[in-house]
Structures are given as structure tokens and as C-alpha cells.
Write a protein that holds these residues in place. Structure first.
Motif, short mmCIF file in Angstrom:
data_model
loop_
_atom_site.label_atom_id
_atom_site.label_comp_id
_atom_site.label_asym_id
_atom_site.label_seq_id
_atom_site.Cartn_x
_atom_site.Cartn_y
_atom_site.Cartn_z
N MET A 278 40.58 50.50 51.64
CA MET A 278 40.28 50.91 50.73
C MET A 278 41.45 51.93 50.13
SD MET A 278 38.57 48.87 49.17
CE MET A 278 37.13 47.56 49.05
N GLU A 279 41.90 52.48 51.30
CA GLU A 279 42.87 53.72 50.75
C GLU A 279 44.26 52.97 50.59
OE1 GLU A 279 41.29 56.44 51.28
OE2 GLU A 279 39.54 55.48 52.12
N GLY A 280 45.00 54.06 49.93
CA GLY A 280 46.34 53.89 49.76
C GLY A 280 46.50 52.84 48.66
N GLN B 220 42.60 44.39 44.23
CA GLN B 220 41.21 44.32 44.13
C GLN B 220 40.95 45.52 43.01
OE1 GLN B 220 39.81 42.19 45.64
NE2 GLN B 220 37.72 42.69 46.12
N GLU B 221 41.54 46.57 42.93
CA GLU B 221 41.30 47.57 41.73
C GLU B 221 41.40 46.79 40.42
OE1 GLU B 221 43.90 50.88 41.76
OE2 GLU B 221 42.89 51.75 39.85
N HIS B 222 42.52 45.87 40.19
CA HIS B 222 42.67 45.21 39.04
C HIS B 222 41.52 44.54 38.63
CE1 HIS B 222 44.46 43.06 35.81
NE2 HIS B 222 44.12 41.80 36.48
N LEU B 223 40.83 43.73 39.78
CA LEU B 223 39.54 42.88 39.72
C LEU B 223 38.40 43.51 39.36
CD1 LEU B 223 40.43 40.17 42.45
CD2 LEU B 223 40.53 39.88 39.71
N LEU B 224 38.43 44.64 39.98
CA LEU B 224 37.03 45.51 39.69
C LEU B 224 37.05 46.21 38.26
CD1 LEU B 224 34.59 46.59 41.27
CD2 LEU B 224 35.82 48.46 42.10
N ARG B 225 38.20 46.62 37.82
CA ARG B 225 38.23 47.05 36.23
C ARG B 225 37.95 46.07 35.48
NH1 ARG B 225 39.99 51.96 35.85
NH2 ARG B 225 41.69 52.90 37.66
N HIS C 48 31.61 46.95 50.23
CA HIS C 48 33.02 46.36 49.93
C HIS C 48 33.71 47.00 48.78
CE1 HIS C 48 32.85 44.09 53.61
NE2 HIS C 48 31.65 43.74 53.40
N PHE C 49 32.77 47.30 47.87
CA PHE C 49 33.30 47.85 46.40
C PHE C 49 33.14 49.22 46.04
CE2 PHE C 49 30.02 47.12 43.33
CZ PHE C 49 29.48 46.14 43.93
N ILE C 50 31.90 49.80 46.44
CA ILE C 50 31.42 51.23 45.86
C ILE C 50 32.66 52.08 46.16
CG2 ILE C 50 29.89 53.01 46.24
CD1 ILE C 50 28.67 50.83 44.41
N PRO C 51 33.20 52.09 47.52
CA PRO C 51 34.08 53.16 48.01
C PRO C 51 35.49 53.11 46.95
CG PRO C 51 33.35 52.09 49.93
CD PRO C 51 32.79 51.29 48.77
N ILE D 208 33.09 54.22 39.61
CA ILE D 208 31.61 54.42 39.90
C ILE D 208 30.72 54.83 38.80
CG2 ILE D 208 31.83 56.80 40.79
CD1 ILE D 208 29.89 53.79 42.28
N THR D 209 31.08 55.48 37.81
CA THR D 209 30.06 56.05 36.94
C THR D 209 29.82 55.02 35.76
OG1 THR D 209 31.21 58.27 36.88
CG2 THR D 209 29.75 57.69 34.99
#
Ligand code: C2E
Ligand code: CA
Ligand code: CA
Ligand code: CA
Length: 278
Positions: free
Chosen positions: A16-18, A26-31, A75-78, A86-87
Motif C-alpha cells: 500500500m506504500e508509495g 486501487q486508490e481510484h477504485l476505493l474512492r 487489504h484496504f483499511i491501511p 477511512i472517515t
């Protein structure tokens, strides 16, 4: 990812770093997941060790990933924490858990509790208690049915603010459990300083009992510590009857683990409750 059945999941994600392309993707999908609320809660029963009766459920979040199926929180909270998501996820979790519990109460089911995990970042939000109060009111759920789980590590930061937040939760009537007890700082002073209700023995200490004598000693010590501080003790990761018997002998209050029931979708949890009641 492959569906591992039994409501579990298995998925490989790059670190998840970097800013590696895979992480950005993955960030895009999580948004998008946050916008479209692609999450689901699974509920794992917590039972009283002495009677075996249901006490409540821990709500555990999963991501219904468009391509990868059910993705577990580790796999996605971090990523959610490092990308400021997270909020929003935490708000959804809290509202959904309260809504579900109220629905169960309305169906005349036993008046059980629900535990919700709060990450350190959520716990530090200035308005966290007001948010919780608002959600409870909106869902028509009495505060005594809600329990917050916070890791020991999160409790150890910013002592003054922590004490204030815990006192406000106590005043509201929401109880607080120290999660993953024994894995964080070794200072025990905070147990005395803060208004807390329960200590949850981390599953890493439970998993090799009763065979591992060191682990038995640790679990014994934690349960006794809880009792002398007039806190309730919860053991997680209880996988077999031998472990439950050990905990019964020690006078541990509550237990949770695959040996009792796995985390399950709300419909299955409802079925499980009905079976227990028979
Ligand atoms: P946790 O709070 O320590 O939750 C317990 C974890 O242990 C859960 O994993 C549960 O499925 C697993 N577990 C339960 N019984 C057993 C057992 O008998 N044996 C073993 N080996 N494992 C067992 P899960 O659902 O993958 O959650 C992992 C972590 O993700 C949680 O650890 C918690 O820290 C975090 N998490 C879950 N839901 C939320 C949430 O809504 N918000 C936040 N901030 N964190 C969450
Ligand atoms: Ca927890
Ligand atoms: Ca835990
Ligand atoms: Ca954990």
C-alpha cells in the motif's frame, strides 16, 4: 482473486506504500467504492463463556470489489487510512451497523449489542462523539447497544484528548473495548487512567492455547488483570472447544472465534440467532 467460500476472501495486493501504478489504481477504485458504497458488513457472534448465550456481534467490513470479489479489511483499511478515506468508510460502517441492529431489535430478536471498530484516525476526529450520537439518534438505537473497539496502540496516543473522548463516550452510554490487547505498548497505566469497559485478548495469544504453556500464562494473566480492574474480558480467535473450556476455567467473560461462528452476512447472522434461540 479467488472466492475462498465460507464468506471469506483471498486476494493479493501490492504494498500500500508509495505511488506504484497498481496502488494508484486501487486508490481510484476505493474512492469509487466509497462513493458507491460498495461495502458490506459481516457479523461475528460474541458469546458469554459461562452460558454460551449470545452477547452481541462484532461488525467487520468487507469491500465488494467490482472485479476481485469480497476483499477483507486488512487489504484496504491501511490504504483508506493513508488516502483520507477511512472517515467516510467508518461513517458508513457505523450507520449500517446501527441500522441493522435496530432492524433486528424491531423483529423481536434478543436485544444484542454490536461492536464497531474505530481506527485511530477516526478516534482522533474532533467530532467523533457527536457523530456517533447523531448516528444513534438517526437509527433510533439506544447507546447501550453500541460498543466501540479501539486498539491499544490508538489509545496510547494523545492522552488528554483520548481521556476526553472516552469520557464523552461513557457519558453518552457507549461502551469501549481495548482491542488487540497485549500487542501494543507495554504500559498498563492507561487501563487505570481511562474509562474503559472491556479488554479483548488478542487472538495471537489465544490461538495456541491450551497446548502452549506460555500463551496459557498470558491469557490467564490478562483475564485476571481485567477482573482486578473490574473490566470485562473478551477472548478472540477461539477456534476449538478446548480453548473455550480453558477460558471458562479462567472466568473469562466473553468469547469470539471461528470455533463459535465465523463472521457472516446479516441474513446468515439472523438465521444463526434464530437457531440459538430454539
Ligand atoms: P480485529 O478487530 O482484530 O477483528 C478480528 C479479526 O479476526 C477478523 O478479521 C475476524 O474475521 C478474525 N477472526 C475471528 N475469529 C477468528 C478465529 O477464530 N481465528 C482467526 N484466525 N481469525 C479470526 P477481519 O474481518 O479480516 O478483520 C481484520 C481487521 O480489520 C480487524 O481486526 C480490524 O482491525 C479491521 N477492521 C474490520 N472491520 C473494520 C471497520 O469497520 N473499521 C476499521 N477501522 N477496521 C476494521
Ligand atoms: Ca476488533
Ligand atoms: Ca482484535
Ligand atoms: Ca487486529
Amino acid at each position: 482473486a479467488k472466492e475462498a467460500g465460507r464468506g471469506s476472501y483471498s486476494l493479493y495486493l501490492p504494498t500500500m506504500e508509495g505511488h506504484a501504478p497498481a496502488v494508484l489504481q486501487q486508490e481510484h477504485l476505493l474512492r469509487r467504492a466509497v462513493r458507491e458504497q460498495q461495502f458490506v458488513l459481516h457479523y461475528q457472534p460474541q458469546v458469554r463463556v459461562d452460558t454460551g448465550r449470545l452477547h452481541g456481534f462484532e461488525a467487520l467490513v468487507r469491500w465488494q470489489h467490482p472485479e476481485q470479489g469480497l476483499v477483507g479489511p486488512d487489504h484496504f483499511i491501511p490504504l483508506a487510512e493513508s488516502r483520507g478515506l477511512i472517515t467516510a468508510i467508518g461513517r458508513w460502517v457505523l450507520r449500517e451497523a446501527c441500522r441493522q441492529l435496530r432492524a433486528w431489535h424491531d423483529e423481536g430478536l434478543p436485544q444484542v449489542q454490536v461492536s464497531v471498530n474505530l481506527s485511530a484516525i477516526e478516534f482522533r476526529q474532533r467530532d467523533v462523539v457527536a457523530d456517533i450520537e447523531h448516528t444513534l439518534r438517526e437509527c433510533g438505537l439506544a447507546p447501550r447497544f453500541l460498543e466501540i473497539e479501539i486498539t491499544e496502540t490508538a489509545l496510547m496516543q494523545h492522552a488528554d484528548q483520548t481521556r476526553e473522548t472516552l469520557a464523552a463516550l461513557r457519558a453518552l452510554g457507549v461502551s469501549v473495548t481495548v482491542d488487540d490487547f497485549g500487542t501494543g505498548y507495554s504500559s498498563l497505566a492507561y487501563l487505570k487512567r481511562y474509562p474503559l469497559d472491556k479488554i479483548k485478548v488478542d487472538r495471537s495469544f489465544v490461538i495456541d492455547t491450551p497446548q502452549d504453556a506460555d500463551d496459557v500464562a498470558i491469557v490467564t494473566a490478562v483475564v485476571q488483570l481485567a477482573r482486578s480492574l473490574q473490566l470485562q474480558s473478551v477472548a478472540e480467535g477461539v477456534e476449538n472447544p478446548e480453548q473455550l473450556a480453558l477460558l471458562r476455567g479462567l472466568g473469562c467473560d466473553l468469547a469470539q472465534g471461528y470455533g463459535i461462528a465465523r463472521p457472516m452476512p446479516a441474513a446468515q447472522a439472523l438465521e444463526w440467532m434464530r437457531q440459538q434461540a430454539r
